[in-house]
Scaffold this active site. Structure first.
Site, mmCIF file in Angstrom:
data_model
loop_
_atom_site.group_PDB
_atom_site.id
_atom_site.type_symbol
_atom_site.label_atom_id
_atom_site.label_comp_id
_atom_site.label_asym_id
_atom_site.label_seq_id
_atom_site.Cartn_x
_atom_site.Cartn_y
_atom_site.Cartn_z
ATOM 1 N N GLU A 1 -2.116 -1.385 -6.815
ATOM 2 C CA GLU A 1 -2.025 -1.471 -5.267
ATOM 3 C C GLU A 1 -0.821 -1.351 -4.661
ATOM 4 O O GLU A 1 0.249 -1.814 -5.359
ATOM 5 C CB GLU A 1 -2.735 -2.925 -5.045
ATOM 6 C CG GLU A 1 -4.161 -3.045 -5.292
ATOM 7 C CD GLU A 1 -4.818 -4.543 -4.789
ATOM 8 O OE1 GLU A 1 -3.882 -4.978 -3.874
ATOM 9 O OE2 GLU A 1 -5.603 -4.924 -5.355
ATOM 10 N N GLU B 1 -6.538 -9.946 -9.540
ATOM 11 C CA GLU B 1 -5.455 -10.787 -9.321
ATOM 12 C C GLU B 1 -6.056 -11.874 -9.872
ATOM 13 O O GLU B 1 -5.976 -13.326 -8.987
ATOM 14 C CB GLU B 1 -5.278 -10.702 -7.868
ATOM 15 C CG GLU B 1 -4.516 -9.408 -7.673
ATOM 16 C CD GLU B 1 -3.492 -9.388 -6.345
ATOM 17 O OE1 GLU B 1 -3.909 -10.276 -5.320
ATOM 18 O OE2 GLU B 1 -2.805 -8.500 -6.187
HETATM 19 C C1 GLA Z 1 -4.096 -8.087 -3.094
HETATM 20 C C2 GLA Z 1 -5.545 -8.026 -3.272
HETATM 21 C C3 GLA Z 1 -6.273 -7.055 -2.478
HETATM 22 C C4 GLA Z 1 -5.604 -7.357 -0.992
HETATM 23 C C5 GLA Z 1 -4.242 -7.248 -0.730
HETATM 24 C C6 GLA Z 1 -3.658 -7.114 0.674
HETATM 25 O O1 GLA Z 1 -3.210 -7.280 -3.815
HETATM 26 O O2 GLA Z 1 -5.856 -7.511 -4.552
HETATM 27 O O3 GLA Z 1 -7.534 -7.341 -2.468
HETATM 28 O O4 GLA Z 1 -6.183 -8.558 -0.437
HETATM 29 O O5 GLA Z 1 -3.705 -7.861 -1.776
HETATM 30 O O6 GLA Z 1 -2.349 -7.022 0.331
#
Ligand code: GLA
Ligand code: ZN
Length: 666
Positions: A300, A145
């Site tokens: 995710e 991210e």
């Molecule tokens: C993000 C991060 C993860 C985690 C999630 C929690 O997407 O990439 O490492 O912190 O949020 O929702």
């Protein structure tokens, strides 16, 4: 087959020797076939500077492979080890107020720092040399991210170099920045600092260039990581996980450097605005698919709940499957979660996971995840198919968003993403396939293009939209069209600027901003509607009025127009987007343009119901999605067979929060 699984952090459980074996057993029970490994494992992999320890990863990856799992291997640059920050403070970030951050958190690093880049390159190369040819590894997950910005001296100097190459001379920059305003003329590039609250914040083009630079620098950093992992093997695809509509980075500039797009989706399922969140999630699925116009990964999502919203609602029974099949309906080749096993400590210990602190499969979430995994296996033949080609596109443009939202005018609170989304939602409710593209994109394959709040029109945008209509396209623009160029300098000679004036046959003289509760009456197509947000006062310069304001001093002035230009048509909507008008108006345009719908009664579907299609080699797949908490009745086209129940039907009852998938004729 679809990839199914998610983020896996076994290094947190290294001392609990039995956990790895237990995980592998439970993964089979959950139908998990893929894990993302190593996202935050740097201090495990390089405990001391230059001393690498891969023993635990060697064992983990081998055992994952032996039990048939695929590994998406992450580079660990999303968080750095303590020793690095201690020895090289420059790797940490500096805030806009000049405060250098101490070690802590994650994503707390400078993308410019040569030391950070060197350390990242070194660990990435080590990983690539060791694992790129491991049969378990199927892709690189670059960093995590990407986000944030740094205001250190290194970044400031890089910004100045960026501006020098963009403008060539300080004179050219001064003209582009209109810097005589308030006597802000620069004598030299060395005077330029990043914009901010404590310094320069009244030169809109400087703010815009800073945002461009942050994207440029982050992409540059990512490219170095990609080069590092490619050094030992070029066969593995690279991806990086993006966030829905993250304001700070222009994702459209990332796409060309990646092989596969991936993103992280955490909508507010079961929140009061649940249906809106379903459309939000659909929008970003379409956005990320459109980045490369092909299959992508959902990297995710939450298997049950998250821990960082104001209210962390449980996902209702069925929502897990619904969210997974939504991804597949929009073209995803994966359903991956954050996270496999809940961490025992740390700030995310209460974030949902497939395996919770109880450590068993005997939980509601585990059972749902496992059932979804099993459904994805049943639906495996869909993997590899493409989404049905969209004939409608909505424009999305980060630079335009930065410019318009930053402009002190109209209403101070201008939410570009929300405006685009409300137009999208109107299409989503009518089961129409839609792409989300940049205004410079090739528009020739679309019959209908929607430009929401396209305030900034550079030459290329102007030419692209003009030639799209000239060649027969239907373009609809809603609000603020063509007011500024790429430096946020106003177009002269009336809005919309340049050739768009001729394309739309209108001139927008003034904009009346409305207070939140204010409404202005209007008539379109023989029906009364209400405008909110803002009302633009148009003059016809060749266009024909289709709708008129009915109240205010501008009653009788046109507010919906159409103009024939070349072989196409350009429609304009002069007031705030959203609501009933939006659905009716776009529905009318869909019919005008003969856009195919995914379902027979698409324009009168119950609330929360929509549909999507994917096209395979010898069959098409229809996804009928019910995001509402009520069972809903839907009419189906002829010859659809439910891939799971094997039944065929013309009238379908879709259970609450369910998605049914049909094989049908192409
Ligand atoms: C993000 C991060 C993860 C985690 C999630 C929690 O997407 O990439 O490492 O912190 O949020 O929702
Ligand atoms: Zn920096």
């Amino acid at each position: 087959m679809f990839l199914y699984g998610g983020d896996y952090n076994p290094e947190q459980w290294k001392e609990e020797k039995e956990i790895l074996g237990e995980d592998l057993r439970l993964m089979d029970e959950a139908h998990v076939n893929t894990v993302t490994l190593g996202v935050f494992a740097w201090s495990e992999l390089e405990p001391r500077e230059g001393e690498y320890d891969f023993s635990f990863f060697d064992e983990t990856i081998d055992r994952l492979f032996q039990s048939g799992k695929k590994v998406i291997l992450a580079t660990p640059s999303g968080a750095r080890p303590h020793w690095m920050a201690d020895k090289y403070p420059e790797v940490l970030r500096t805030q806009e107020n000049g405060l250098s951050l101490r070690f802590g958190g994650r994503h707390n690093h400078c993308y410019t720092s040569p030391v950070y880049r060197e350390k990242v390159r070194a660990i990435d190369e080590q990983l690539a040399r060791r694992y790129a040819n491991h049969p378990a590894v199927i892709a690189w997950h670059i960093s995590n991210e990407f986000s944030g910005e740094c205001y250190c001296a290194l970044c400031r100097d890089a910004f100045r170099r960026y501006l020098r190459s963009r403008y060539g001379s300080i004179g050219a920059l001064n003209r582009a920045y209109w810097s005589k305003f308030w006597s802000h003329t620069y004598d030299d590039f060395s005077q330029i600092d990043p914009p901010g609250a404590s310094g320069e914040n009244s030169v809109p083009a400087l703010v815009l260039d800073w945002r461009r630079f942050v994207t440029y620098q982050t992409v540059d950093f990512m490219k170095e990581e990609i080069a590092a992992v490619r050094k030992y093997a070029t066969h593995l695809p690279v991806t990086t996980n993006m966030m829905p509509g993250y304001y700070g980075l222009d994702y459209q500039k990332f796409a060309e450097h990646l092989d596969i797009i991936s993103w992280d989706n955490y909508p507010g399922w079961n929140a009061p605005e649940h249906l809106h969140e379903a459309a939000f999630s659909a929008f970003w699925h379409d956005f990320f698919r459109s980045l490369k116009g092909k299959a992508y990964y959902l990297m995710e999502s939450a298997p049950g709940w998250v821990n960082w919203k104001q209210v962390n609602k449980l996902q209702r029974p069925g929502v897990n499957r619904m969210a997974a099949l939504q991804a597949v309906a929009h073209g995803s080749e994966s359903v991956l979660y954050f996270q496999w096993r809940a961490s025992r400590g740390g700030t995310e210990k209460f974030h949902g996971a497939i395996v919770g602190h109880g450590g068993t499969s005997d939980t509601r979430v585990f059972r749902e995840v496992s059932a979804t995994g099993s459904a994805l296996e049943t639906l495996g033949e869909i993997s590899g198919s493409q989404t049905a080609p969209a004939r409608v596109a909505i424009l999305f443009d980060w630079e335009n968003m930065w410019a318009l939202e930053g402009t002190r005018a109209f209403m101070q609170n201008k939410d570009y993403r929300a405006a685009v989304l409300s137009c999208y939602e109107a299409l989503w409710q009518q089961a129409v396939a839609c792409d989300i593209v940049h205004p410079h994109a090739d528009l020739s394959r679309y019959s209908l293009v929607i430009a929401v709040w396209q305030y900034m029109t550079d030459k290329k945008t102007e030419e692209n939209l003009t030639s799209y209509v000239e060649r027969g396209g239907t373009l609809v623009a809603a609000g603020f069209l063509g007011m500024a160029d790429e430096n946020d300098l106003c177009h002269l000679g009336g809005f919309p600027g340049g050739t768009l004036k001729e394309v739309f046959g209108i001139c927008n003289e003034e904009t009346d901003a409305l207070f939140p509760e204010e409404r202005v009456a209007l008539t379109w197509n023989g029906e009364r509607y209400e405008a909110g947000g803002y009302c633009e006062l148009l003059h016809l310069k060749g266009a024909q009025a289709l709708g008129w304001y009915d109240s205010e001093f501008y009653a009788g002035m046109p507010c919906v127009t159409v103009h024939g230009y070349g072989r196409g048509r350009a429609y304009y909507q002069a007031f705030g987007v959203g609501g009933k008008f939006q659905k009716d108006f776009l529905g009318y345009l869909l019919a005008q343009c003969r856009i195919p719908f995914c379902l027979p009664d698409a324009q009168t579907l119950p609330d929360g119901v929509t549909a999507h299609r994917r096209i395979g080699e010898d069959a098409a797949y229809l996804f009928v999605e019910n995001y509402s908490a009520q069972a809903q009745e839907v009419a189906l086209p002829d010859g659809c067979v439910d891939l799971e129940s094997k039944k065929s039907t013309r009238r379908l009852t879709v259970e609450p929060f369910d998605v049914r998938v049909f094989r049908c004729r192409r």
